[in-house]
Design a protein around this motif. Sequence first.
Motif, PDB file in Angstrom:
ATOM      1  N   ARG A 827       0.842  -1.085  -0.035  1.00  0.00           N
ATOM      2  CA  ARG A 827       0.079  -0.119  -0.074  1.00  0.00           C
ATOM      3  C   ARG A 827       0.880   1.349  -0.069  1.00  0.00           C
ATOM      4  NH1 ARG A 827      -2.154  -1.021   4.399  1.00  0.00           N
ATOM      5  NH2 ARG A 827      -3.741  -2.392   3.450  1.00  0.00           N
ATOM      6  N   GLN A 831       1.242   3.865  -3.332  1.00  0.00           N
ATOM      7  CA  GLN A 831       0.701   5.041  -2.925  1.00  0.00           C
ATOM      8  C   GLN A 831       1.456   6.442  -3.347  1.00  0.00           C
ATOM      9  OE1 GLN A 831      -0.698   5.482   1.184  1.00  0.00           O
ATOM     10  NE2 GLN A 831      -2.051   7.432   0.472  1.00  0.00           N
ATOM     11  N   GLU A 839      -5.259   5.737  -6.426  1.00  0.00           N
ATOM     12  CA  GLU A 839      -6.549   6.146  -6.471  1.00  0.00           C
ATOM     13  C   GLU A 839      -7.464   5.272  -7.296  1.00  0.00           C
ATOM     14  OE1 GLU A 839      -9.084   9.020  -5.207  1.00  0.00           O
ATOM     15  OE2 GLU A 839      -7.007   9.006  -4.770  1.00  0.00           O
ATOM     16  N   HIS A 842      -8.508   2.628  -4.841  1.00  0.00           N
ATOM     17  CA  HIS A 842      -9.338   3.085  -3.817  1.00  0.00           C
ATOM     18  C   HIS A 842     -10.806   3.373  -4.252  1.00  0.00           C
ATOM     19  CE1 HIS A 842      -9.827   5.379  -0.139  1.00  0.00           C
ATOM     20  NE2 HIS A 842     -10.641   6.149  -0.723  1.00  0.00           N
ATOM     21  N   GLN A 843     -11.082   3.970  -5.325  1.00  0.00           N
ATOM     22  CA  GLN A 843     -12.124   4.479  -5.846  1.00  0.00           C
ATOM     23  C   GLN A 843     -13.059   3.060  -6.421  1.00  0.00           C
ATOM     24  OE1 GLN A 843     -11.783   7.302  -8.961  1.00  0.00           O
ATOM     25  NE2 GLN A 843     -11.094   9.050  -7.361  1.00  0.00           N
ATOM     26  N   ASP A 846     -12.388   0.037  -3.420  1.00  0.00           N
ATOM     27  CA  ASP A 846     -11.287   0.273  -2.340  1.00  0.00           C
ATOM     28  C   ASP A 846     -10.554  -1.252  -2.191  1.00  0.00           C
ATOM     29  OD1 ASP A 846      -9.407   0.925  -0.457  1.00  0.00           O
ATOM     30  OD2 ASP A 846     -10.713   1.322   1.102  1.00  0.00           O
ATOM     31  N   TYR A 847      -9.821  -1.654  -3.270  1.00  0.00           N
ATOM     32  CA  TYR A 847      -9.184  -2.896  -3.025  1.00  0.00           C
ATOM     33  C   TYR A 847      -7.646  -2.550  -2.720  1.00  0.00           C
ATOM     34  CZ  TYR A 847      -8.365  -2.098  -8.231  1.00  0.00           C
ATOM     35  OH  TYR A 847      -8.359  -2.223  -9.630  1.00  0.00           O
ATOM     36  N   THR A 848      -7.314  -1.493  -1.947  1.00  0.00           N
ATOM     37  CA  THR A 848      -6.204  -1.207  -1.488  1.00  0.00           C
ATOM     38  C   THR A 848      -5.326  -2.095  -0.156  1.00  0.00           C
ATOM     39  OG1 THR A 848      -6.834   0.638  -0.091  1.00  0.00           O
ATOM     40  CG2 THR A 848      -5.970   1.291  -2.443  1.00  0.00           C
ATOM     41  N   ASP A 910     -12.200  -3.260 -11.211  1.00  0.00           N
ATOM     42  CA  ASP A 910     -12.423  -3.313  -9.685  1.00  0.00           C
ATOM     43  C   ASP A 910     -11.796  -4.545  -9.099  1.00  0.00           C
ATOM     44  OD1 ASP A 910     -13.965  -5.499 -10.747  1.00  0.00           O
ATOM     45  OD2 ASP A 910     -15.890  -4.498 -10.204  1.00  0.00           O
TER      46      ASP A 910
END
Length: 948
Positions: A827, A831, A839, A842-843, A846-848, A910
């Motif tokens: 992560r 990032q 990003e 996350h949008q 959110d599979y961060t 996704d």
Amino acid sequence: MKLHNPSNRPFAQQVKQIMEEAVTRKFVHEDSSHIISFCAAVEACVLYGLKRRAAGFLRSNKIAALFMKVGKSFPPAEELCKKVQDLEQLIENCIKPTGTKSENVRKMPKLPNLSPQAIKHLWIRTALFDKVLDKIVHYLVENSSKYYEKEALLMDPVDGPILASLLVGPCALEYTKMKTADHFWTDPSADELVQRHRIHSSHCRQDSPTKRPALCIQKRHSSGSMDDRPSLSARDYVESLHQNSRATLLYGKNNVLVQPRDDMEAIPGYLSLHQTADIMALKWTPNQLMNGSVGDLDYEKSVYWDYAMTIRLEEIVYLHCHQQDSGGTVVLVSQDGIQRPPLRFPRGGHLLQFLSCLENGLLPHGQLDPPLWSQRGKGKVFPRLRKRSPQGSSESASDKEDDEATDYVFRIIYPGTQSEFGECVGREHFGWVISWCMSEQGHGAGGHTVQITPGRHGNISSPRIWLVFVGRAPLKLLCDNMKYQILSRAFYGWLAYCRHLSTVRTHLSALVNHSIVSPDVPCNASSGLTVDIWQKYLEDSTSYEDQELLRLIYYGGIQHEIRKAVWPFLLGHYQFGMTEAERKEADDQIRTCYEHTMAEWLGCEAIVRQREKESHAAALAKCSSGASLDSHIQRMMHRDSTISNEVRVRSLQPVGPGRGQQPQSCGASLGVPGVCVLQEKGREGSVPGMTQSRSGLWVGTAEFLHAARRWQTKQDPQWDRPQRHPELLDMYTVNLHRIEKDVQRCDRNYWYFTPSNLEKLRNIMCSYIWQHIEIGYVQGMCDLLAPLLVILDDEALAFSCFTELMKRMNQNFPHGGAMDTHFANMRSLIQILDSELFELMHQNGDYTHFYFCYRWFLLDFKRELVYDDVFAVWETIWAAAHVSSAHYVLFIALALVEMYRDIILENNMDFTDIIKFFNEMAERHNTKQILKLARDLVYKVQTLIENK
């Protein structure tokens, strides 16, 4: 077991693709490519080994003949035959019209829109959609002797029922003919996504290198690129540029020039202004796409789509207009300060006409400020604004004409927003135009907004500078303030960068070694560790430093012929610098330890086998005496996971220490000192320390229980009750069954794993688990052992190297906590190094959390790569711990994601999409490219930390 169609693709994989499509998209389209390939596979399986009389001697369509014959005795097949025959009649009538009257044609049922592939597999396809395919195939399996030869797939007692069972899932789904924007390209496979990107990216521009390392690896196209085209087909997009029921065309002009990139000439295109009930949009489309000159085959993938623009006017704040002899230029600036490529109008008043149409379109919700003037006989004209002259100065009329502005700054304002600007004037100085607008707000306080842009002879794509000043002030003071703001922004930008670097150092400094090892010093390491270099090292260990050998491995790998010799050094079985005698002594010690460990767990296994035999006998006795069948089944199910404590081992007398030579314990965590065991009957080879007696197996069993009781008493004073010993056996029994299941499934398609080598794999794994019984066996451990055994091909040596490997890998399994640390580090890396991709993750749900990397870290990418690539990746990971990073697996994972980052971004993936993508890409990656990218990423982080 794998069922294959003629293209040799696993049949189960095609079923899996259909089920995944149903889950991810909530429906499966009837024209999906997965349905076509699935029907072809089913047809091939059903027709394989079919008797000639069952297929019909003169019938060209054998599947039709088979289903019609089945229909005579199976009602679902009979109903299917009637339906398909009606469809075939309709198709034949459409292909060969009979000249009937139009009135009769209208009465005929409407023919479904079927593709040639759908017609080819019409019988299987219709049976699938009617949910009877699984029933028909199941009927064929049950009556296979009537329809098939002996070698047929459906005659096989195992494969036939499996095939019928696999069809249950697809037959339970709902299929649709609903037209979607991409219904012909539903759920493209990973291969197709990669091919699309490869074709597309061959035209994409490369980012120019920078001296300072960027914090983002890559940037996508600017927001002026055509963002909405992927939702439309190319031709639908071009048609949307014209007047239609959804949007009003306010303005259109061809041959408006735009320079998409600095390294290419301006290209002409069609500029159009559209207004809907909600928004106003400006579109520019290259002429090559308007007239279709790129050709039909290349139309969708044309590079010119990258140059097309769609701009929402609600995002635009300023319009910079420059009047020139050759026409006019407009530059649009959005709220975030981003400017779009300049639009160059041809001469003839087209710039003014565009502004007039834009102003009319903004009404009544918005307007241009300053507004265009209306002049009698001419219509709309540019506002006549002049530069303000100091009081007391006098200028001639000719001077005033020269002062008329040729460059304007218009602002788009909306009701409720007070106009901030009065007069806007632009003058050119040294090739740059300085435009300032003076406002009349607030009790005469006023202010200035200054814009610095290239002049008519300058580079129109150069950056603009915006400065805002409040209050009346002379030009000198404005220039001083401009210098101050420029320096202030530069300073605070530098300060923000330094603070960000501090954050990078804090989060990432522990992930890499701080000393950077060059690939070219003292020599180029791209060739890796060769046979000649290794031979020189073995002859004279001082000829190469240990670190130099590791550097060669890190940058170039190991030549395959010497992997068996080098891997024990990398894993810690040997130490660099050991002599041949010292290495032989280490081998002898580990071999003795391995044999003694095997002797111990073989004794336990002998007890387990005997208990299972007695359990079976007791169960059969109860069944024959009329006991409940349900209780028997439950007992058999319980035996698969543990051994029931109700079945007791018969009373055994411990054998004293004087009976035979007993092996010494080799420090196993659950080793039983002094155990003397008998080998299980039927197992080849001998076990050291085996004693013979009249009672055979029971001697070893008794000694095992006696020694186990003594050992447990030492560890736990409370463990002195004989009835607790079955728990120890049960613990090992559970692990033994897990190991046996996994060994049989482990890489059975790889050439090395013959039955004898699978037995070696089982022996090593059982020995390791016997020494670590408190942890036990976890699925995946066999995957880590298998490549070691392939390279080393020696049980004792592989056992030692696997034990060393598990010192690092053990914490990745559920009983350890390393996996959460890996996810957190991933992560932080993404990032910082690729904020755009982070990003998106996350949008889109959110599979961060990066759970899709779980298998990568658990098995060191073993299931993502073919065996030869696994060897290269593993030895690089082991060497990297001493050269660049002890967390090198993170950078390989990051390289895998970055390798396909553009595909992930372009398809807006996704969590489900990215899991499916990487599952399909398994064993298809370019490993050399991934390793190179991983090394580059390590170097990037090292450079960021050192701030070079």
